[in-house]
Every structure is written in C-alpha cells, then in structure tokens.
Design an enzyme around this catalytic site. Structure first.
Site, PDB file in Angstrom:
ATOM      1  N   TYR A 260     -23.815  31.595  88.562  1.00  0.00           N
ATOM      2  CA  TYR A 260     -23.355  31.073  89.712  1.00  0.00           C
ATOM      3  C   TYR A 260     -24.259  29.921  89.971  1.00  0.00           C
ATOM      4  O   TYR A 260     -25.305  30.086  90.556  1.00  0.00           O
ATOM      5  CB  TYR A 260     -23.151  31.856  90.876  1.00  0.00           C
ATOM      6  CG  TYR A 260     -22.706  31.305  92.175  1.00  0.00           C
ATOM      7  CD1 TYR A 260     -22.057  30.183  92.514  1.00  0.00           C
ATOM      8  CD2 TYR A 260     -22.674  32.253  93.319  1.00  0.00           C
ATOM      9  CE1 TYR A 260     -21.616  29.752  93.544  1.00  0.00           C
ATOM     10  CE2 TYR A 260     -22.028  31.682  94.484  1.00  0.00           C
ATOM     11  CZ  TYR A 260     -21.795  30.575  94.493  1.00  0.00           C
ATOM     12  OH  TYR A 260     -21.137  30.079  95.702  1.00  0.00           O
TER      13      TYR A 260
ATOM     14  N   LYS B 157     -20.168  29.289  87.178  1.00  0.00           N
ATOM     15  CA  LYS B 157     -19.282  28.600  88.357  1.00  0.00           C
ATOM     16  C   LYS B 157     -20.220  27.690  88.909  1.00  0.00           C
ATOM     17  O   LYS B 157     -21.383  27.782  89.362  1.00  0.00           O
ATOM     18  CB  LYS B 157     -19.317  30.038  89.285  1.00  0.00           C
ATOM     19  CG  LYS B 157     -18.603  29.416  90.782  1.00  0.00           C
ATOM     20  CD  LYS B 157     -18.736  30.595  91.766  1.00  0.00           C
ATOM     21  CE  LYS B 157     -18.055  30.004  93.012  1.00  0.00           C
ATOM     22  NZ  LYS B 157     -18.578  29.120  93.728  1.00  0.00           N
TER      23      LYS B 157
END
Length: 320
Positions: free
Chosen positions: A154, A184
């Site tokens: 992330y 992400k």
C-alpha cells in the site's frame, strides 16, 4: 470467533483471478460514543453490492481509520467483513500495516486464519525505511506470517512520507516475497506508476490506483482498477466510466471523470477528509457511519448541507 467460522472461511478459499475493477476502501462505522459499530456491516455489504455494483473491499485502510484502531478492533472488523461478505463479495482485502512489526505480523496471521482474500501493508511512517532494502525487509517479515495469502504493498507517500519509488521496490520483489501480487498506488506520480506497469507486464501484478479524481489517467497507462473511498457512494457511476473506457468511448469516460472531479473539487475546497467521507456516505446510503475517532472531528452541518446539495445537482450522462 467460533472455530467453525474459521474452518468455513479458510475452506472456502479458492484460486483467485487477478484483482481488477473497483475496490471500495471501507469506512469504519462507529457509534455516537466512538465505538466500532459492527451491527451495520451486513447492511453495508448489501448496499455496496446492490446499489453501487462494488464487490471488492479494502478493510482497515486510511478511509477505515485503521491506524486509529486497536488490534482487537481491527480483528473484529476484519472478521465481520469476511463473515458478511461470504457468497456476496468477490474479495475482502485486509490492511494489516502497523507501526509495530509484531502487531502487523499478528494481524497478518489473523487475516489468514479468517480467510481474507488478501492482505496489504503500508510503509511504517514514524521510524521510516530510508531505502528499498529496509522497506522490503519489513514487508517480507509481515508477508511471511501469511504464506498462502496474496500480498499487496500500500503505497501512499502523501501520508507516510516514505517516497521510495515503487518502480525500484518491485525489482526482484517476488524473490523476497513470493506471495506479492501488486500495489495499491495512492500517489499522483503517474510516471512511477507507468514504469511499474511497463516493466512488470510478465509478472501479472495488479496495479490499483488510489487517487479517485485521477483514475481515468491511470487507466490510460494500464492500471487494472482502483481502490478508493468514493466507490462507497459513486461506485456505480465509476463502473460506467470503466465500461466507457473499455469500449472505448473516451468522451463518455471523461464526462464521468470530470463530474466526479467536480464534486471532489467542491468538497476539497470546503475541507474534505475521512470525517467528511463518513458524512457523505451516511447521507447517500442512509447507513449511519457515525463520528470519526480523534484527532479527527465530525463534519460540520454546513459541510453536509453544501456537499449534499452539490452531489444532488450533478447531472450524470446516464440520466440518474
């Protein structure tokens, strides 16, 4: 959690196709006194699926105030999303990142035990990794605690301050983290994203963009989909944008992106963050999301009135 639920969750895991399309970054519902409110997750799941056409979720991330929750709360939320999402959601990705490595490892083991579809980890951001090797060492220690669960990094440098380029991070990452599946990518550096996509085509990594107002730009350079907060309440509209892009009908896709941007530009000028997202989701869905946790404070009534009026005034291309 009853052992029978653990068995059902794990036994239901099947080989997964590449993650793509929209993923809602879920909000953490709270009671008026600031406790997590698990009782509305069932309604929340049904709303995402039936009203927003969104069947993937990212739990306990930034929008979910994950770093403001304690370990017990994060486990309870993950369990409830997996439980309520069974046979309804395609994938439940649980963010297990934490400032403490042992906490992150504990959350990874728990996510694996309850049958989460995947886990994701943010870079630690108080004592920060200063180079690729330090960051990968941290990520590997977490991923190894869930050796059968797909792993996502992330990347959100505006909040973490960790600006190690993802292009650099991905070089040889499968050798260190065999379960690595993608990123992400919550940054506006589209050059970095483009290089990631271009250099890793053979790896079949999933690149999910996290800046909702710029999604169409990311799609144009090859992003597989998106993880974002607006897909909680604009999921159906964004799906229409994805469909227009795929046709391709770029003029129509741009209309959807411009209108999403018009709303976000308006609320950003008013002051827009997690607290305000909770307010928008509450008035759009009718599901009470409650207040944020301090140091965040409730959205003002003035914000709610203006944001609702703005959203109601938008005329979408599909006529809704």
């Amino acid at each position: 959690m009853p052992s029978c639920f653990l068995w059902r969750a794990v036994s239901s895991m099947t080989p997964r196709k590449k993650l793509q399309g929209l993923v809602a970054a879920t909000i953490t519902p709270m009671t008026p006194d600031g406790q997590i409110n698990l009782s509305v997750i069932h309604q929340y799941v049904d709303y995402l699926v039936s009203e927003q056409n969104v069947k993937n979720v990212f739990v306990n991330g930034t929008t979910g105030e994950g770093l403001s929750l304690n370990i017990r709360e994060r486990k309870q939320l993950a369990e409830e999303w997996v439980r309520q999402g069974k046979d309804k959601l395609d994938q439940v990705i649980v963010h297990v990142g934490a400032l403490s490595l042992p906490d992150s490892q504990e959350l990874a083991r728990h996510a694996a035990a309850i049958g989460a579809s995947a886990i994701a980890v943010i870079a630690p951001f108080f004592f920060k990794p200063t180079n690729k090797d330090e960051l990968i060492a941290f990520l590997q220690k977490v991923a190894s605690e869930a050796p059968a669960v797909p792993f996502y990094y992330y990347h959100i440098p505006p909040l973490t301050g960790v600006k190690i380029r993802v292009e650099e991070l991905l070089d040889g990452i499968k050798e260190r983290i065999p379960t690595f599946q993608g990123v992400k990518f919550s940054d506006t550096d589209l050059l970095d994203l483009a290089q990631c996509i271009n250099k890793n085509e053979r790896e079949q990594f999933a690149f999910l963009y996290g800046v909702d107002e710029q999604l169409l730009s990311a799609l144009a350079i090859g992003a597989d989909g998106a993880v974002g907060s607006t897909y909680n309440y604009l999921g159906r509209k964004t799906t229409l944008m994805l469909q227009a892009f795929a046709k391709p009908d770029l003029a129509l896709a741009r209309k959807y992106q411009f209108l999403t941007g018009e709303f976000l530009n308006f609320v950003i000028k008013l002051g827009f963050g997690v607290a305000q997202t909770k307010a928008v989701m509450t008035f759009v869905s009718g599901i009470p999301m409650g207040p944020p946790r301090l140091p965040l404070v409730d959205a003002s009534e003035d914000f709610i009135v203006k944001a609702k009026a703005k959203l109601d005034s938008i005329v979408w291309p599909d006529g809704d």
